[in-house]
Design a protein around this motif. Sequence first.
Motif, PDB file in Angstrom:
ATOM      1  N   TYR A   7      49.390  57.481  36.640  1.00  0.00           N
ATOM      2  CA  TYR A   7      48.563  58.047  35.376  1.00  0.00           C
ATOM      3  C   TYR A   7      49.264  57.318  33.981  1.00  0.00           C
ATOM      4  N   PHE A   8      50.758  57.761  33.983  1.00  0.00           N
ATOM      5  CA  PHE A   8      51.429  57.751  32.781  1.00  0.00           C
ATOM      6  C   PHE A   8      52.074  56.358  32.347  1.00  0.00           C
ATOM      7  N   THR A   9      51.862  55.815  31.456  1.00  0.00           N
ATOM      8  CA  THR A   9      52.105  54.518  31.018  1.00  0.00           C
ATOM      9  C   THR A   9      53.331  54.455  29.982  1.00  0.00           C
ATOM     10  N   SER A  10      53.938  53.189  29.834  1.00  0.00           N
ATOM     11  CA  SER A  10      54.715  52.945  28.772  1.00  0.00           C
ATOM     12  C   SER A  10      54.557  52.228  27.645  1.00  0.00           C
ATOM     13  N   SER A  11      53.525  51.539  27.530  1.00  0.00           N
ATOM     14  CA  SER A  11      53.033  50.713  26.609  1.00  0.00           C
ATOM     15  C   SER A  11      51.653  50.660  26.347  1.00  0.00           C
ATOM     16  N   GLU A  14      49.640  48.134  28.426  1.00  0.00           N
ATOM     17  CA  GLU A  14      49.545  48.633  29.847  1.00  0.00           C
ATOM     18  C   GLU A  14      48.445  49.675  29.878  1.00  0.00           C
ATOM     19  N   SER A  15      48.504  50.720  29.153  1.00  0.00           N
ATOM     20  CA  SER A  15      47.348  51.679  28.911  1.00  0.00           C
ATOM     21  C   SER A  15      45.888  50.961  28.771  1.00  0.00           C
ATOM     22  N   ARG A  16      45.915  50.322  27.851  1.00  0.00           N
ATOM     23  CA  ARG A  16      44.563  49.562  27.494  1.00  0.00           C
ATOM     24  C   ARG A  16      43.992  48.664  28.599  1.00  0.00           C
ATOM     25  N   THR A  17      44.746  48.106  29.407  1.00  0.00           N
ATOM     26  CA  THR A  17      44.717  47.232  30.462  1.00  0.00           C
ATOM     27  C   THR A  17      44.074  48.291  31.545  1.00  0.00           C
ATOM     28  N   ILE A  18      44.602  49.421  31.891  1.00  0.00           N
ATOM     29  CA  ILE A  18      44.074  50.013  32.860  1.00  0.00           C
ATOM     30  C   ILE A  18      42.740  50.636  32.515  1.00  0.00           C
ATOM     31  N   ALA A  76      49.167  60.314  26.538  1.00  0.00           N
ATOM     32  CA  ALA A  76      48.732  61.229  27.504  1.00  0.00           C
ATOM     33  C   ALA A  76      47.292  61.376  27.537  1.00  0.00           C
ATOM     34  N   GLY A  77      46.684  60.917  26.201  1.00  0.00           N
ATOM     35  CA  GLY A  77      45.303  61.081  26.408  1.00  0.00           C
ATOM     36  C   GLY A  77      44.495  59.779  27.384  1.00  0.00           C
ATOM     37  N   GLY A  78      45.209  58.712  27.380  1.00  0.00           N
ATOM     38  CA  GLY A  78      44.912  57.709  28.204  1.00  0.00           C
ATOM     39  C   GLY A  78      45.015  58.090  29.766  1.00  0.00           C
ATOM     40  N   SER A  79      45.861  58.704  30.006  1.00  0.00           N
ATOM     41  CA  SER A  79      46.205  59.091  31.325  1.00  0.00           C
ATOM     42  C   SER A  79      45.234  60.292  31.900  1.00  0.00           C
ATOM     43  N   VAL A 102      36.809  56.615  25.021  1.00  0.00           N
ATOM     44  CA  VAL A 102      37.565  55.775  23.818  1.00  0.00           C
ATOM     45  C   VAL A 102      38.943  55.671  24.185  1.00  0.00           C
ATOM     46  N   HIS A 103      39.522  54.563  24.016  1.00  0.00           N
ATOM     47  CA  HIS A 103      40.780  54.433  24.137  1.00  0.00           C
ATOM     48  C   HIS A 103      41.555  53.875  22.880  1.00  0.00           C
ATOM     49  N   ALA A 104      42.353  54.749  22.377  1.00  0.00           N
ATOM     50  CA  ALA A 104      43.223  54.433  21.228  1.00  0.00           C
ATOM     51  C   ALA A 104      42.389  54.189  20.040  1.00  0.00           C
ATOM     52  N   LEU A 105      42.101  55.399  19.358  1.00  0.00           N
ATOM     53  CA  LEU A 105      41.572  55.405  18.103  1.00  0.00           C
ATOM     54  C   LEU A 105      42.387  54.891  16.873  1.00  0.00           C
TER      55      LEU A 105
END
Length: 374
Positions: A7-11, A14-18, A76-79, A102-105
Amino acid sequence: MSEINKYFTSSYEESRTIFRKHLTTIQEKWPEATLSTKSIGEEADNTIDIIFSEARTSNEQVVFMTSGEHGIEGYAGGSVIHLFVEEYIDKIDPETTGICIVHALNPWGMRHYRRVTENNVDLNRNYIYNSSAVPEDINENYAKESDLFLPNGKLKDINKEKTHLFAQLGKGIADEGYQGIKKAKGMGQFEFERGVYYGGKAEEESALYLKELQRKLLSLFDRVIHMDWHTALGPTNEVTAVISEHDPREEEEIKADYQMNNIQKFSPKKVKGDSTNHFFKLKNEEYPDTHLFSALFEFGTFGTGKRAELRELTTIVLENQLYWEGAEKEKDRQWVLEEFQNMFYPEETDWRESVLKEARLAIDNVLTKEGILH
């Protein structure tokens, strides 16, 4: 550990792709669901991404989740949104319930591990319902202590900087009282472009986009249930719901309704430009018959009390100073960046496990009480 790696990403990428891959899963329940992207800012390939669908039969209600309003907090929100898609959408009736995630306001902030936008704007102080009603110099406490909150040269020795800053904070607390410092921090400010908690002199692209989305959901659905994911505030390893005083219930009633230990209500008079205040104001003024639940959900890091608040404020001020002025020593630069990450996106296993545990608690209790989960 496997859940953390999952669930937890580092970039940001990566978070947006998921996030974008969630569309396929969501279309199994909402075949008409779409993924839309909005480019934000001058830097290439920073986008707000939204997956949205109306209900299949009647728009009785919508689940609305947002993340990354404070850039670095979007990890954390993306997770949590990933967790929600995997564990909860099968419990939602798509015939009567729409979905909007919504991802990444604040994509620039998320990409660069900063809390603010590329214009140094604290996005959650930028949603002004009537901008002419907020004078630039509204934050008197901040103005009195502006030397505390503004960058004042290159970081030369981090230990001396911390000692000096704590002395200034101690003086500020003595001069204005502890509540004066808290008010200066919470209110946001609209005068000092390089200062912390800056609300901006104009509306950010992201704020305009979210305001349009709020209006769209209020106009389409009878009931809007909004959960906005954040980090830092509240007891360590616990979730805290932060709710506007536009919600007429008392804190104890809200605790009982949602079976949550940590509830904070705040006044629109003390916090300017907050997104949930804007949401409620818009609903009350233009969509009075629509039911709205909207709250920030914070996963605590440093803890509560004066010592934690001083550490938080010191971290915010030093990171802002580092961004604008730089540091003479690489080790000092690294210390500030690591402390900033510790505040908003810690790497500790215990904290990340607590995010998933506490997110499940909040989602279960809120969406059950609001009649979303079946």
